[in-house]
Design a protein around this motif. Structure first.
Motif, PDB file in Angstrom:
ATOM      1  N   ARG A  19      -2.886 -13.308 -13.921  1.00  0.00           N
ATOM      2  CA  ARG A  19      -4.222 -13.361 -13.309  1.00  0.00           C
ATOM      3  C   ARG A  19      -4.598 -12.022 -12.695  1.00  0.00           C
ATOM      4  NH1 ARG A  19      -3.256 -18.586 -10.442  1.00  0.00           N
ATOM      5  NH2 ARG A  19      -3.278 -17.280  -8.603  1.00  0.00           N
ATOM      6  N   VAL A  20      -3.663 -11.425 -11.951  1.00  0.00           N
ATOM      7  CA  VAL A  20      -3.938 -10.125 -11.330  1.00  0.00           C
ATOM      8  C   VAL A  20      -4.137  -9.064 -12.423  1.00  0.00           C
ATOM      9  CG1 VAL A  20      -2.971  -8.290  -9.885  1.00  0.00           C
ATOM     10  CG2 VAL A  20      -2.746 -10.681  -9.177  1.00  0.00           C
ATOM     11  N   ALA A  21      -3.277  -9.066 -13.418  1.00  0.00           N
ATOM     12  CA  ALA A  21      -3.376  -8.089 -14.501  1.00  0.00           C
ATOM     13  C   ALA A  21      -4.694  -8.216 -15.255  1.00  0.00           C
ATOM     14  CB  ALA A  21      -2.202  -8.257 -15.463  1.00  0.00           C
ATOM     15  N   GLU A  22      -5.115  -9.439 -15.532  1.00  0.00           N
ATOM     16  CA  GLU A  22      -6.382  -9.645 -16.246  1.00  0.00           C
ATOM     17  C   GLU A  22      -7.567  -9.199 -15.401  1.00  0.00           C
ATOM     18  OE1 GLU A  22      -6.408 -13.722 -17.591  1.00  0.00           O
ATOM     19  OE2 GLU A  22      -4.801 -13.326 -19.034  1.00  0.00           O
ATOM     20  N   ARG A  23      -7.518  -9.470 -14.102  1.00  0.00           N
ATOM     21  CA  ARG A  23      -8.607  -9.058 -13.215  1.00  0.00           C
ATOM     22  C   ARG A  23      -8.774  -7.542 -13.221  1.00  0.00           C
ATOM     23  NH1 ARG A  23      -7.614 -12.153  -9.204  1.00  0.00           N
ATOM     24  NH2 ARG A  23      -6.076 -10.902  -8.128  1.00  0.00           N
ATOM     25  N   HIS A  24      -7.666  -6.827 -13.311  1.00  0.00           N
ATOM     26  CA  HIS A  24      -7.710  -5.358 -13.291  1.00  0.00           C
ATOM     27  C   HIS A  24      -7.660  -4.747 -14.700  1.00  0.00           C
ATOM     28  CE1 HIS A  24      -7.474  -4.876  -8.941  1.00  0.00           C
ATOM     29  NE2 HIS A  24      -6.664  -5.923  -8.947  1.00  0.00           N
ATOM     30  N   ARG A  25      -7.631  -5.605 -15.705  1.00  0.00           N
ATOM     31  CA  ARG A  25      -7.578  -5.170 -17.112  1.00  0.00           C
ATOM     32  C   ARG A  25      -6.382  -4.252 -17.376  1.00  0.00           C
ATOM     33  NH1 ARG A  25     -13.574  -4.848 -16.435  1.00  0.00           N
ATOM     34  NH2 ARG A  25     -14.343  -6.691 -17.497  1.00  0.00           N
ATOM     35  N   LEU A  26      -5.212  -4.717 -16.949  1.00  0.00           N
ATOM     36  CA  LEU A  26      -3.991  -3.929 -17.106  1.00  0.00           C
ATOM     37  C   LEU A  26      -3.177  -4.430 -18.295  1.00  0.00           C
ATOM     38  CD1 LEU A  26      -2.835  -3.709 -13.391  1.00  0.00           C
ATOM     39  CD2 LEU A  26      -4.168  -2.040 -14.697  1.00  0.00           C
ATOM     40  N   ILE A  60      12.827  -3.006 -20.456  1.00  0.00           N
ATOM     41  CA  ILE A  60      11.869  -2.625 -19.407  1.00  0.00           C
ATOM     42  C   ILE A  60      12.202  -1.253 -18.839  1.00  0.00           C
ATOM     43  CG2 ILE A  60      11.045  -3.186 -17.077  1.00  0.00           C
ATOM     44  CD1 ILE A  60      11.427  -6.190 -17.881  1.00  0.00           C
ATOM     45  N   ALA A  61      13.443  -1.050 -18.452  1.00  0.00           N
ATOM     46  CA  ALA A  61      13.848   0.206 -17.807  1.00  0.00           C
ATOM     47  C   ALA A  61      13.643   1.406 -18.728  1.00  0.00           C
ATOM     48  CB  ALA A  61      15.307   0.125 -17.366  1.00  0.00           C
ATOM     49  N   ASP A  62      13.794   1.203 -20.022  1.00  0.00           N
ATOM     50  CA  ASP A  62      13.610   2.302 -20.974  1.00  0.00           C
ATOM     51  C   ASP A  62      12.146   2.686 -21.147  1.00  0.00           C
ATOM     52  OD1 ASP A  62      16.329   2.425 -21.380  1.00  0.00           O
ATOM     53  OD2 ASP A  62      16.281   1.393 -23.333  1.00  0.00           O
ATOM     54  N   ARG A  63      11.218   1.836 -20.734  1.00  0.00           N
ATOM     55  CA  ARG A  63       9.798   2.082 -20.981  1.00  0.00           C
ATOM     56  C   ARG A  63       8.952   2.303 -19.733  1.00  0.00           C
ATOM     57  NH1 ARG A  63      12.238  -0.457 -24.760  1.00  0.00           N
ATOM     58  NH2 ARG A  63      11.622  -0.249 -26.950  1.00  0.00           N
ATOM     59  N   ILE A  64       9.450   1.873 -18.595  1.00  0.00           N
ATOM     60  CA  ILE A  64       8.631   1.969 -17.378  1.00  0.00           C
ATOM     61  C   ILE A  64       8.417   3.427 -17.001  1.00  0.00           C
ATOM     62  CG2 ILE A  64      10.440   1.861 -15.615  1.00  0.00           C
ATOM     63  CD1 ILE A  64       8.391  -0.463 -14.478  1.00  0.00           C
ATOM     64  N   GLU A  65       7.236   3.723 -16.506  1.00  0.00           N
ATOM     65  CA  GLU A  65       6.850   5.086 -16.146  1.00  0.00           C
ATOM     66  C   GLU A  65       6.334   5.110 -14.714  1.00  0.00           C
ATOM     67  OE1 GLU A  65       3.873   5.934 -19.088  1.00  0.00           O
ATOM     68  OE2 GLU A  65       5.372   6.419 -20.619  1.00  0.00           O
ATOM     69  N   PRO A  66       6.197   6.301 -14.143  1.00  0.00           N
ATOM     70  CA  PRO A  66       5.651   6.389 -12.789  1.00  0.00           C
ATOM     71  C   PRO A  66       4.296   5.669 -12.698  1.00  0.00           C
ATOM     72  CG  PRO A  66       6.568   8.489 -13.425  1.00  0.00           C
ATOM     73  CD  PRO A  66       6.604   7.620 -14.654  1.00  0.00           C
ATOM     74  N   GLY A  67       4.146   4.880 -11.653  1.00  0.00           N
ATOM     75  CA  GLY A  67       2.914   4.135 -11.444  1.00  0.00           C
ATOM     76  C   GLY A  67       2.951   2.721 -11.992  1.00  0.00           C
ATOM     77  N   ASP A  68       3.874   2.442 -12.910  1.00  0.00           N
ATOM     78  CA  ASP A  68       3.981   1.095 -13.475  1.00  0.00           C
ATOM     79  C   ASP A  68       4.627   0.155 -12.460  1.00  0.00           C
ATOM     80  OD1 ASP A  68       2.908   2.047 -15.835  1.00  0.00           O
ATOM     81  OD2 ASP A  68       4.825   2.142 -16.885  1.00  0.00           O
ATOM     82  N   ILE A  69       4.416  -1.145 -12.682  1.00  0.00           N
ATOM     83  CA  ILE A  69       4.922  -2.176 -11.778  1.00  0.00           C
ATOM     84  C   ILE A  69       5.797  -3.145 -12.561  1.00  0.00           C
ATOM     85  CG2 ILE A  69       4.274  -4.111 -10.271  1.00  0.00           C
ATOM     86  CD1 ILE A  69       1.553  -2.592  -9.851  1.00  0.00           C
ATOM     87  N   GLU A 142      -1.401  -7.538  -5.634  1.00  0.00           N
ATOM     88  CA  GLU A 142      -2.771  -7.009  -5.590  1.00  0.00           C
ATOM     89  C   GLU A 142      -2.805  -5.672  -4.855  1.00  0.00           C
ATOM     90  OE1 GLU A 142      -6.739  -6.607  -6.278  1.00  0.00           O
ATOM     91  OE2 GLU A 142      -5.520  -8.230  -7.093  1.00  0.00           O
ATOM     92  N   ASN A 143      -2.122  -5.587  -3.722  1.00  0.00           N
ATOM     93  CA  ASN A 143      -2.064  -4.329  -2.961  1.00  0.00           C
ATOM     94  C   ASN A 143      -1.372  -3.224  -3.755  1.00  0.00           C
ATOM     95  OD1 ASN A 143      -3.407  -5.481  -0.795  1.00  0.00           O
ATOM     96  ND2 ASN A 143      -1.531  -6.001   0.294  1.00  0.00           N
ATOM     97  N   MET A 144      -0.298  -3.575  -4.475  1.00  0.00           N
ATOM     98  CA  MET A 144       0.415  -2.579  -5.282  1.00  0.00           C
ATOM     99  C   MET A 144      -0.489  -2.030  -6.390  1.00  0.00           C
ATOM    100  SD  MET A 144       4.128  -4.369  -5.718  1.00  0.00           S
ATOM    101  CE  MET A 144       5.158  -2.990  -6.197  1.00  0.00           C
ATOM    102  N   ALA A 147      -3.109   0.253  -4.841  1.00  0.00           N
ATOM    103  CA  ALA A 147      -2.499   1.530  -4.422  1.00  0.00           C
ATOM    104  C   ALA A 147      -2.205   2.407  -5.629  1.00  0.00           C
ATOM    105  CB  ALA A 147      -1.222   1.269  -3.622  1.00  0.00           C
ATOM    106  N   ALA A 148      -1.694   1.808  -6.702  1.00  0.00           N
ATOM    107  CA  ALA A 148      -1.396   2.581  -7.924  1.00  0.00           C
ATOM    108  C   ALA A 148      -2.677   3.148  -8.517  1.00  0.00           C
ATOM    109  CB  ALA A 148      -0.657   1.698  -8.932  1.00  0.00           C
ATOM    110  N   ARG A 149      -3.750   2.411  -8.471  1.00  0.00           N
ATOM    111  CA  ARG A 149      -5.027   2.907  -9.001  1.00  0.00           C
ATOM    112  C   ARG A 149      -5.559   4.073  -8.192  1.00  0.00           C
ATOM    113  NH1 ARG A 149      -8.896  -1.249 -11.889  1.00  0.00           N
ATOM    114  NH2 ARG A 149      -7.631  -1.156 -13.755  1.00  0.00           N
ATOM    115  N   ARG A 150      -5.324   4.060  -6.890  1.00  0.00           N
ATOM    116  CA  ARG A 150      -5.812   5.159  -6.037  1.00  0.00           C
ATOM    117  C   ARG A 150      -5.062   6.454  -6.307  1.00  0.00           C
ATOM    118  NH1 ARG A 150      -6.234   0.942  -2.157  1.00  0.00           N
ATOM    119  NH2 ARG A 150      -4.162   1.409  -1.365  1.00  0.00           N
TER     120      ARG A 150
END
Length: 151
Positions: A19-26, A60-69, A142-144, A147-150
């Motif tokens: 739900r959070v991901a869809e709201r932010h189109r992530l 997951i660990a092989d693909r995650i990048e800075p800013g990802d959650i 939601e806060n994370m 913050a990542a978007r900022r």
């Protein structure tokens, strides 16, 4: 662009995360060893990894990048996520950070040693997942994302 990775095996907050991901189109990856249905949203990717311990974590660990959650309860995976510049959140809304991950790894190892030394330990398993945990998770995620978007 921020991506969300869900360590999906036994994840009680998969729907909330979506739900959070869809709201932010992530773009979101639901990663498991199997048993996941394809999601109709084109930004949600279902990833089925090979059977075996830690295969989903490794993917997951092989693909995650800075800013990802990453949504996970797995402490070693959270440590790898943080090491790669991502952020990690537990199902109850607690966050893994550079400041607390070392202590959490040490506690995890200590508890594993205690369980191994006393095979007749009873109880354990932690407290049940509650509505308050679900609410805390939604607020923190939601806060994370904000913050990542900022950044």
């Amino acid at each position: 662009m921020i991506k969300i990775y869900i360590d999906a095996d036994a994840c009680p907050v998969r729907n909330e995360t979506l739900r959070v991901a869809e709201r932010h189109r992530l773009e979101t990856y639901i990663v498991s060893n199997g048993g996941m249905r394809h999601h109709e949203n084109p930004q949600v990717h279902t990833v089925v990894v090979a059977d075996g311990p830690d295969e989903a974590d490794r993917w997951i660990a092989d693909r995650i990048e800075p800013g990802d959650i990453c949504v996970t309860g797995d402490i070693p995976l959270a440590a790898r996520v943080i090491e790669n510049g991502g952020t990690a959140i537990r199902h109850n809304g607690d966050t893994f950070t550079e400041a607390n991950i070392g202590q959490q790894l040490a506690t995890r190892d200590l508890m594993a040693d205690l369980r191994a030394s006393n095979p007749f330990m009873t109880g354990g398993g932690g407290k049940p997942f509650s509505k308050k945990d679900r609410s805390n998770f939604l607020n923190r995620l939601e806060n994370m994302v904000q913050a990542a978007r900022r950044r």
